[in-house]
Motif scaffolding. Structure first.
Motif, mmCIF file in Angstrom:
data_model
loop_
_atom_site.group_PDB
_atom_site.id
_atom_site.type_symbol
_atom_site.label_atom_id
_atom_site.label_comp_id
_atom_site.label_asym_id
_atom_site.label_seq_id
_atom_site.Cartn_x
_atom_site.Cartn_y
_atom_site.Cartn_z
ATOM 1 N N VAL A 214 0.497 -5.202 -10.220
ATOM 2 C CA VAL A 214 0.476 -3.734 -10.216
ATOM 3 C C VAL A 214 0.485 -3.211 -8.781
ATOM 4 N N ALA A 215 -0.324 -3.818 -7.921
ATOM 5 C CA ALA A 215 -0.413 -3.356 -6.533
ATOM 6 C C ALA A 215 0.906 -3.555 -5.794
ATOM 7 N N SER A 216 1.477 -4.752 -5.919
ATOM 8 C CA SER A 216 2.732 -5.022 -5.209
ATOM 9 C C SER A 216 3.860 -4.149 -5.761
ATOM 10 N N SER A 217 3.843 -3.872 -7.064
ATOM 11 C CA SER A 217 4.870 -3.006 -7.652
ATOM 12 C C SER A 217 4.715 -1.569 -7.182
ATOM 13 N N ALA A 218 3.462 -1.121 -7.021
ATOM 14 C CA ALA A 218 3.229 0.241 -6.532
ATOM 15 C C ALA A 218 3.808 0.417 -5.133
ATOM 16 N N VAL A 219 3.697 -0.628 -4.321
ATOM 17 C CA VAL A 219 4.263 -0.563 -2.973
ATOM 18 C C VAL A 219 5.781 -0.668 -3.034
ATOM 19 N N ARG A 220 6.278 -1.612 -3.811
ATOM 20 C CA ARG A 220 7.723 -1.885 -3.824
ATOM 21 C C ARG A 220 8.536 -0.775 -4.480
ATOM 22 N N PHE A 221 8.041 -0.264 -5.599
ATOM 23 C CA PHE A 221 8.823 0.710 -6.352
ATOM 24 C C PHE A 221 8.358 2.151 -6.149
ATOM 25 N N GLY A 222 7.232 2.310 -5.474
ATOM 26 C CA GLY A 222 6.718 3.653 -5.271
ATOM 27 C C GLY A 222 6.618 4.045 -3.816
ATOM 28 N N ALA A 223 5.614 3.532 -3.133
ATOM 29 C CA ALA A 223 5.336 3.965 -1.769
ATOM 30 C C ALA A 223 6.432 3.597 -0.779
ATOM 31 N N TRP A 224 7.109 2.441 -1.015
ATOM 32 C CA TRP A 224 8.058 1.967 -0.008
ATOM 33 C C TRP A 224 9.255 1.330 -0.705
ATOM 34 N N CYS A 225 10.013 2.117 -1.403
ATOM 35 C CA CYS A 225 11.152 1.592 -2.176
ATOM 36 C C CYS A 225 12.390 1.552 -1.296
ATOM 37 N N LEU B 251 12.921 -6.282 8.911
ATOM 38 C CA LEU B 251 11.628 -5.837 9.436
ATOM 39 C C LEU B 251 10.884 -5.013 8.396
ATOM 40 N N ARG B 252 11.590 -4.096 7.744
ATOM 41 C CA ARG B 252 10.938 -3.230 6.760
ATOM 42 C C ARG B 252 10.488 -4.024 5.535
ATOM 43 N N VAL B 253 11.332 -4.949 5.078
ATOM 44 C CA VAL B 253 10.959 -5.782 3.931
ATOM 45 C C VAL B 253 9.730 -6.636 4.253
ATOM 46 N N SER B 254 9.681 -7.159 5.475
ATOM 47 C CA SER B 254 8.560 -8.018 5.874
ATOM 48 C C SER B 254 7.258 -7.220 5.976
ATOM 49 N N LEU B 255 7.332 -6.036 6.587
ATOM 50 C CA LEU B 255 6.134 -5.204 6.691
ATOM 51 C C LEU B 255 5.666 -4.752 5.315
ATOM 52 N N ARG B 256 6.624 -4.437 4.442
ATOM 53 C CA ARG B 256 6.254 -4.045 3.081
ATOM 54 C C ARG B 256 5.563 -5.189 2.349
ATOM 55 N N ALA B 257 6.022 -6.408 2.570
ATOM 56 C CA ALA B 257 5.395 -7.561 1.923
ATOM 57 C C ALA B 257 3.955 -7.728 2.380
ATOM 58 N N VAL B 258 3.732 -7.588 3.671
ATOM 59 C CA VAL B 258 2.356 -7.701 4.188
ATOM 60 C C VAL B 258 1.478 -6.636 3.548
ATOM 61 N N LEU B 259 1.985 -5.406 3.467
ATOM 62 C CA LEU B 259 1.206 -4.306 2.872
ATOM 63 C C LEU B 259 0.928 -4.570 1.398
ATOM 64 N N GLY B 260 1.952 -4.983 0.646
ATOM 65 C CA GLY B 260 1.778 -5.209 -0.784
ATOM 66 C C GLY B 260 0.813 -6.329 -1.087
ATOM 67 N N ILE B 261 0.918 -7.438 -0.346
ATOM 68 C CA ILE B 261 0.029 -8.583 -0.594
ATOM 69 C C ILE B 261 -1.391 -8.261 -0.144
ATOM 70 N N ALA B 262 -1.522 -7.564 0.989
ATOM 71 C CA ALA B 262 -2.865 -7.176 1.453
ATOM 72 C C ALA B 262 -3.547 -6.269 0.431
ATOM 73 N N LEU B 263 -2.797 -5.321 -0.129
ATOM 74 C CA LEU B 263 -3.362 -4.437 -1.149
ATOM 75 C C LEU B 263 -3.768 -5.232 -2.390
ATOM 76 N N ALA B 264 -2.944 -6.200 -2.779
ATOM 77 C CA ALA B 264 -3.253 -7.017 -3.955
ATOM 78 C C ALA B 264 -4.543 -7.797 -3.766
ATOM 79 N N VAL B 265 -4.685 -8.441 -2.619
ATOM 80 C CA VAL B 265 -5.894 -9.229 -2.354
ATOM 81 C C VAL B 265 -7.108 -8.313 -2.229
ATOM 82 N N THR B 266 -6.933 -7.161 -1.612
ATOM 83 C CA THR B 266 -8.050 -6.219 -1.471
ATOM 84 C C THR B 266 -8.560 -5.761 -2.833
ATOM 85 N N LEU B 267 -7.650 -5.449 -3.744
ATOM 86 C CA LEU B 267 -8.067 -5.032 -5.090
ATOM 87 C C LEU B 267 -8.823 -6.143 -5.806
#
Length: 493
Positions: free
Chosen positions: A144-155, A10-26
């Motif tokens: 950069v966006a997906s890495s910020a989520v994966r390795f920073g905000a939600w590692c 569940l956490r990995v899936s929610l993190r993926a949605v957040l990371g990809i959404a941030l990437a597309v938004t940027l």
């Protein structure tokens, strides 16, 4: 409905949605085109989905290396778009190298997928050389966006130790499964290119994509055939859902974006459980993207089904006719390694009980769990509901059940050994020797008994009694394995 210990999926899936959404938004905020935004979103998805090094540092290094294969693939695919013969030849070379790179473990696997999918997305989007600056910018921002989520905000990885991964094989040349798969994938993709272009000069690449993903995470002929069936099943159900959901929307931005987010969640949440469910989500997402591009029709979804069938056929022919790797050959390796690891768990736990503070059976148990996962994967074709060979199916199920019993007893033994009050019992030594002999009998080896430090016996300690009970049940499971393994190549040298 499958268990999700610690809500990790569940956490990995929610993190993926957040990371990809941030990437597309940027990408959108940077004023990039829709084509570039979709490319960036795919780059973020692949970075989060395929990078699976056992350490966080390794994952960061692999993610940083993705542009090294992605940028050249983008350039080649766009520049060669108007020269189909050369484009196809170059893509086949990328496919061969991408599969061959799996011999270098998770990093080679991730880089190979990224190179292939970068080439694929340019066909999907009909990208041209003039768009390269936008595509490069979108890919960079997205990583950069997906890495910020994966390795920073939600590692998540820093809080959840990764499972033990089996060591790579020492085979060489055509004896190495990844080498054989490289030739198989090359031939299957060549077939898919030719047949796919007969069906459609515009959407032929779906057949090639089908072949590629059928070969991901498979080793034997049986695994590949079962995966091809599941891919076809997932695509059919995804098309039916797409007809009900994606076609009526016709690319309306807000609801389409929301449904794409749901599909991304579904891809990550179901990937470890069911390839068919994952493909349903992928197919619906592809339909929604086509809706955003303004080209979605029921006929297009029908063409996707036909191209998927062509790709599955090509993969099936390749694994049957070209350097086939049989299910028994693969299962033999993993069962042997799992049995050896059972003995390793037992011996380490016994040393811990005998007073060795440096003996920790927990890592060996984790390794055993990882090996059993590979055994289940390799035996999946034999236990598949469509397998008509009932005796082999029942034998494979029996092997899996008994190996699960072994793992359960090994976990229990490790838990007892972790108790600092548990002490040595002279009966444990004899029981460990019997377990070792049982393993040696199954794999055709000679037992090599380990010497253990001398400790005054304490035969009535509860920890010793529990450990002895686990060892006795473990010995019984190993002895019972001799019958289903008899007459198979599962555990012979």
């Amino acid at each position: 409905m499958a268990p999700d210990p610690g809500l990790l999926r569940l956490r990995v899936s929610l993190r993926a949605v957040l990371g990809i959404a941030l990437a597309v938004t940027l990408s959108e905020l940077a004023g990039l085109s829709l084509t570039a935004s979709i490319t960036g979103g795919l780059a973020a998805l692949l970075a989060l989905f395929t990078v699976a090094d056992p350490t966080v540092r390794g994952q960061a290094v692999t993610t940083a290396l993705l542009p090294a294969v992605g940028f050249p693939a983008l350039a080649l695919a766009t520049v060669l778009h108007e020269t189909p013969t050369l484009r196809d030849a170059v893509w086949l070379a990328v496919i061969f190298c991408g599969v061959y790179a799996r011999r270098w473990g998770p990093r080679g696997h991730a880089l190979g997928i990224f190179a292939f999918m970068t080439f694929f997305v340019t066909q999907f989007l009909h990208a041209v050389p003039a768009q390269l600056p936008d595509l490069y910018t979108a890919m960079t921002l997205s990583l950069v966006a997906s890495s910020a989520v994966r390795f920073g905000a939600w590692c998540i990885e820093r809080r959840t130790p990764p499972p033990a991964a089996p060591a790579p094989k020492d085979d060489r040349g055509l004896a190495r499964p990844t080498t054989r798969q490289a030739f198989q994938a090359f031939a299957a993709c060549a077939f898919a290119m030719a047949a796919g272009q007969v069906l459609s000069q515009e959407r032929w690449y779906w057949a090639v994509g089908t072949v590629w993903w059928i070969f991901v995470n498979t080793t034997s002929r049986g695994e590949t055939l079962v995966r091809g069936f599941r891919r076809l099943l997932g695509t059919i159900t995804g098309i039916l859902v797409g007809l009900l959901v994606a076609v009526p929307l016709q690319g309306a931005p807000a609801p389409t974006a929301a449904l794409i987010a749901v599909c991304v969640f579904g891809i990550f949440y179901t990937a470890a459980l069911s390839y068919s469910w994952m493909m349903l989500c992928v197919t619906v997402m592809a339909g929604l993207l086509y809706g955003l591009l303004g080209v979605l029709t029921p006929a297009l979804l029908g063409l996707r089904l036909a191209q998927t069938g062509v790709g599955a056929l090509g993969a099936g022919l390749a694994v049957v006719l070209i350097l086939p790797v049989t299910t028994d050959a693969v299962t033999n390796r993993w069962v042997r390694r799992a049995l050896h690891e059972v003995h390793g768990c037992t011996a380490t736990a016994a040393r811990r009980l005998a007073g060795d503070p440096d003996a920790d059976p927990a890592p060996r148990v984790a390794q055993l769990e990882a090996l059993l996962g590979r055994v289940r994967l390799s035996l999946a074709p034999l236990v598949h509901p469509l397998n008509p060979l009932r005796p082999r199916k029942e034998r494979a199920r029996r092997v899996l059940a008994l190996l699960d019993d072994c793992a359960r007893e090994a976990r229990g033994l490790a838990a007892v050994a972790a108790d600092p009050e548990a002490s040595h019992d002279t009966r444990l030594t004899a029981a460990c020797h019997r377990v070792e002999s049982a393993v040696a009998t199954l794999v055709g080896a000679s037992p090599k008994h380990l010497t253990r430090p001398h400790v005054e016996p304490s035969p009535h300690h509860p920890g010793a009694e529990q450990a002895l009970a686990h060892l006795q049940r473990l010995e019984h499971a190993l002895t019972s394995l001799s019958q289903p393994l008899q007459g198979t190549t599962f555990a012979q040298p």
